[in-house]
Design a protein around this motif. Structure first.
Motif, PDB file in Angstrom:
ATOM      1  N   ALA A 120       0.836  -1.207   0.000  1.00 25.40           N
ATOM      2  CA  ALA A 120       0.000   0.000   0.000  1.00 25.40           C
ATOM      3  C   ALA A 120       0.866   1.250   0.000  1.00 25.40           C
ATOM      4  O   ALA A 120       0.577   2.221  -0.725  1.00 25.40           O
ATOM      5  CB  ALA A 120      -0.940  -0.010   1.207  1.00 25.40           C
ATOM      6  N   LEU A 121       1.931   1.238   0.783  1.00 25.04           N
ATOM      7  CA  LEU A 121       2.847   2.384   0.802  1.00 25.04           C
ATOM      8  C   LEU A 121       3.547   2.558  -0.546  1.00 25.04           C
ATOM      9  O   LEU A 121       3.745   3.684  -1.012  1.00 25.04           O
ATOM     10  CB  LEU A 121       3.875   2.223   1.928  1.00 25.04           C
ATOM     11  CG  LEU A 121       3.329   2.329   3.348  1.00 25.04           C
ATOM     12  CD1 LEU A 121       4.388   1.936   4.370  1.00 25.04           C
ATOM     13  CD2 LEU A 121       2.794   3.735   3.614  1.00 25.04           C
ATOM     14  N   GLN A 122       3.894   1.451  -1.181  1.00 16.63           N
ATOM     15  CA  GLN A 122       4.520   1.531  -2.500  1.00 16.63           C
ATOM     16  C   GLN A 122       3.554   2.102  -3.537  1.00 16.63           C
ATOM     17  O   GLN A 122       3.940   2.945  -4.352  1.00 16.63           O
ATOM     18  CB  GLN A 122       4.998   0.144  -2.953  1.00 16.63           C
ATOM     19  CG  GLN A 122       6.212  -0.331  -2.208  1.00 16.63           C
ATOM     20  CD  GLN A 122       6.624  -1.730  -2.611  1.00 16.63           C
ATOM     21  OE1 GLN A 122       5.785  -2.611  -2.789  1.00 16.63           O
ATOM     22  NE2 GLN A 122       7.917  -1.936  -2.754  1.00 16.63           N
ATOM     23  N   VAL A 123       2.307   1.677  -3.494  1.00 11.30           N
ATOM     24  CA  VAL A 123       1.304   2.201  -4.425  1.00 11.30           C
ATOM     25  C   VAL A 123       1.120   3.697  -4.193  1.00 11.30           C
ATOM     26  O   VAL A 123       1.080   4.479  -5.151  1.00 11.30           O
ATOM     27  CB  VAL A 123      -0.035   1.435  -4.277  1.00 11.30           C
ATOM     28  CG1 VAL A 123      -1.173   2.166  -4.969  1.00 11.30           C
ATOM     29  CG2 VAL A 123       0.108   0.020  -4.826  1.00 11.30           C
TER      30      VAL A 123
ATOM     31  N   LEU B  80       4.150   5.493  -5.618  1.00  9.91           N
ATOM     32  CA  LEU B  80       4.116   5.528  -7.089  1.00  9.91           C
ATOM     33  C   LEU B  80       3.061   6.508  -7.590  1.00  9.91           C
ATOM     34  O   LEU B  80       3.281   7.219  -8.580  1.00  9.91           O
ATOM     35  CB  LEU B  80       3.848   4.125  -7.649  1.00  9.91           C
ATOM     36  CG  LEU B  80       4.996   3.137  -7.531  1.00  9.91           C
ATOM     37  CD1 LEU B  80       4.528   1.737  -7.902  1.00  9.91           C
ATOM     38  CD2 LEU B  80       6.173   3.554  -8.394  1.00  9.91           C
ATOM     39  N   HIS B  81       1.931   6.543  -6.918  1.00 11.86           N
ATOM     40  CA  HIS B  81       0.862   7.471  -7.310  1.00 11.86           C
ATOM     41  C   HIS B  81       1.335   8.915  -7.159  1.00 11.86           C
ATOM     42  O   HIS B  81       1.096   9.747  -8.035  1.00 11.86           O
ATOM     43  CB  HIS B  81      -0.390   7.210  -6.468  1.00 11.86           C
ATOM     44  CG  HIS B  81      -1.571   7.993  -6.920  1.00 11.86           C
ATOM     45  ND1 HIS B  81      -2.216   7.748  -8.116  1.00 11.86           N
ATOM     46  CD2 HIS B  81      -2.216   9.029  -6.338  1.00 11.86           C
ATOM     47  CE1 HIS B  81      -3.208   8.611  -8.249  1.00 11.86           C
ATOM     48  NE2 HIS B  81      -3.236   9.401  -7.192  1.00 11.86           N
ATOM     49  N   ARG B  82       2.020   9.195  -6.048  1.00  9.51           N
ATOM     50  CA  ARG B  82       2.562  10.545  -5.832  1.00  9.51           C
ATOM     51  C   ARG B  82       3.602  10.887  -6.894  1.00  9.51           C
ATOM     52  O   ARG B  82       3.619  12.010  -7.407  1.00  9.51           O
ATOM     53  CB  ARG B  82       3.190  10.652  -4.453  1.00  9.51           C
ATOM     54  CG  ARG B  82       2.235  11.223  -3.449  1.00  9.51           C
ATOM     55  CD  ARG B  82       2.989  11.758  -2.235  1.00  9.51           C
ATOM     56  NE  ARG B  82       2.418  11.125  -1.062  1.00  9.51           N
ATOM     57  CZ  ARG B  82       3.086  10.480  -0.138  1.00  9.51           C
ATOM     58  NH1 ARG B  82       4.373  10.364  -0.197  1.00  9.51           N
ATOM     59  NH2 ARG B  82       2.459   9.947   0.867  1.00  9.51           N
TER      60      ARG B  82
ATOM     61  N   ASP C 233       3.316  13.972  -9.457  1.00  8.02           N
ATOM     62  CA  ASP C 233       4.323  15.031  -9.437  1.00  8.02           C
ATOM     63  C   ASP C 233       5.121  15.113 -10.736  1.00  8.02           C
ATOM     64  O   ASP C 233       5.702  16.155 -11.029  1.00  8.02           O
ATOM     65  CB  ASP C 233       5.309  14.817  -8.282  1.00  8.02           C
ATOM     66  CG  ASP C 233       4.657  15.010  -6.927  1.00  8.02           C
ATOM     67  OD1 ASP C 233       3.545  15.579  -6.873  1.00  8.02           O
ATOM     68  OD2 ASP C 233       5.251  14.567  -5.917  1.00  8.02           O
ATOM     69  N   ALA C 234       5.167  14.054 -11.509  1.00  5.55           N
ATOM     70  CA  ALA C 234       6.010  13.998 -12.704  1.00  5.55           C
ATOM     71  C   ALA C 234       5.667  15.079 -13.730  1.00  5.55           C
ATOM     72  O   ALA C 234       6.563  15.780 -14.190  1.00  5.55           O
ATOM     73  CB  ALA C 234       5.954  12.619 -13.335  1.00  5.55           C
ATOM     74  N   PRO C 235       4.401  15.265 -14.123  1.00  6.36           N
ATOM     75  CA  PRO C 235       4.111  16.299 -15.122  1.00  6.36           C
ATOM     76  C   PRO C 235       4.449  17.707 -14.609  1.00  6.36           C
ATOM     77  O   PRO C 235       4.958  18.532 -15.352  1.00  6.36           O
ATOM     78  CB  PRO C 235       2.612  16.170 -15.383  1.00  6.36           C
ATOM     79  CG  PRO C 235       2.274  14.783 -14.971  1.00  6.36           C
ATOM     80  CD  PRO C 235       3.215  14.453 -13.832  1.00  6.36           C
ATOM     81  N   ALA C 236       4.212  17.963 -13.333  1.00  7.80           N
ATOM     82  CA  ALA C 236       4.501  19.282 -12.772  1.00  7.80           C
ATOM     83  C   ALA C 236       6.006  19.553 -12.751  1.00  7.80           C
ATOM     84  O   ALA C 236       6.433  20.690 -12.898  1.00  7.80           O
ATOM     85  CB  ALA C 236       3.947  19.384 -11.352  1.00  7.80           C
ATOM     86  N   ALA C 237       6.784  18.492 -12.589  1.00 10.28           N
ATOM     87  CA  ALA C 237       8.236  18.661 -12.537  1.00 10.28           C
ATOM     88  C   ALA C 237       8.852  18.585 -13.934  1.00 10.28           C
ATOM     89  O   ALA C 237      10.059  18.719 -14.085  1.00 10.28           O
ATOM     90  CB  ALA C 237       8.851  17.593 -11.648  1.00 10.28           C
TER      91      ALA C 237
ATOM     92  N   ALA D 102       6.704   9.587 -17.066  1.00 13.09           N
ATOM     93  CA  ALA D 102       6.094   9.124 -15.829  1.00 13.09           C
ATOM     94  C   ALA D 102       4.632   9.521 -15.730  1.00 13.09           C
ATOM     95  O   ALA D 102       3.925   9.026 -14.890  1.00 13.09           O
ATOM     96  CB  ALA D 102       6.851   9.670 -14.620  1.00 13.09           C
ATOM     97  N   GLY D 103       4.180  10.381 -16.594  1.00 10.94           N
ATOM     98  CA  GLY D 103       2.797  10.846 -16.540  1.00 10.94           C
ATOM     99  C   GLY D 103       1.840   9.875 -17.185  1.00 10.94           C
ATOM    100  O   GLY D 103       2.221   8.793 -17.608  1.00 10.94           O
ATOM    101  N   PRO D 104       0.567  10.256 -17.297  1.00  7.40           N
ATOM    102  CA  PRO D 104      -0.478   9.377 -17.832  1.00  7.40           C
ATOM    103  C   PRO D 104      -0.304   9.004 -19.248  1.00  7.40           C
ATOM    104  O   PRO D 104       0.351   9.137 -20.052  1.00  7.40           O
ATOM    105  CB  PRO D 104      -1.761  10.161 -17.663  1.00  7.40           C
ATOM    106  CG  PRO D 104      -1.442  11.452 -17.009  1.00  7.40           C
ATOM    107  CD  PRO D 104       0.033  11.505 -16.820  1.00  7.40           C
TER     108      PRO D 104
END
Length: 174
Positions: free
Chosen positions: A151-154, A157-159, A163-167, A172-174
């Motif tokens: 659950a922590l890994q999911v 990964l979700h975070r 964050d990938a498109p903003a950075a 890494a994005g959709p």
């Protein structure tokens, strides 16, 4: 030594390498991935652990430990298919890969705990056998640890994906 055949001793040594590499990968990187040395060591040692385990028949013929070895190899294959080169599961691929490799680490714990604590300490093992209720509770505890870790890994990964498109991170994005 400890009632192990020569193949059993080799199998045990390889499995200890897999467990050490997997644990270090989880501690350092919070996941097991083939893109780094620890991840590759874990994966190959796990494959060799499964393959050497198929030749061990201490309790008769093909049994639950052998079925777990087959399951482990299947999950390793699924995780590999989810990797960045194949991405066979689309947007879910990073999740499938990460949870798959983590699941195989949990799978190591089942025979590891069983074989260790039904043999040790010498002369007075902690558990009477694989069906010992106390051993089953210990395996259940490690299953809960796996579920919480997954659950922590999911969540991580979700975070990272959010964050990938903003950075401005590519891929890494959709």
């Amino acid at each position: 030594m400890f009632g192990l055949t020569p193949l059993g001793a080799i199998h045990t040594a390889i499995s200890l390498v897999a467990l050490a590499a997997g644990l270090l990968a989880l501690i350092r990187h919070r996941e097991i991935l083939p893109s780094n040395r620890l991840g590759r060591a874990y994966i190959w040692a796990t494959v060799l652990t499964c393959l050497t385990g198929f030749g061990i028949f201490q309790h008769g013929g093909f049994g639950k430990p052998h079925a777990l070895g087959v399951l482990t190899l299947v999950v390793l294959g699924i995780a590999a298919l989810a990797g960045p080169k194949k991405r066979s599961f689309g947007r879910a691929s990073p999740y499938v890969e990460t949870i798959g490799y983590s699941a195989t680490f949990f799978f190591h714990m089942i025979p590891g705990l069983t074989e260790t604590f039904t043999r040790l300490p010498l002369g007075a093992p902690l558990f009477s056998g694989p069906e010992d209720p106390a051993l089953q509770k210990l395996v259940g505890f490690f299953f809960v640890v796996f579920v919480v870790g997954a659950a922590l890994q999911v969540r991580r990964l979700h975070r990272l994906r959010a964050d990938a498109p903003a950075a401005g991170i590519q891929g890494a994005g959709p």
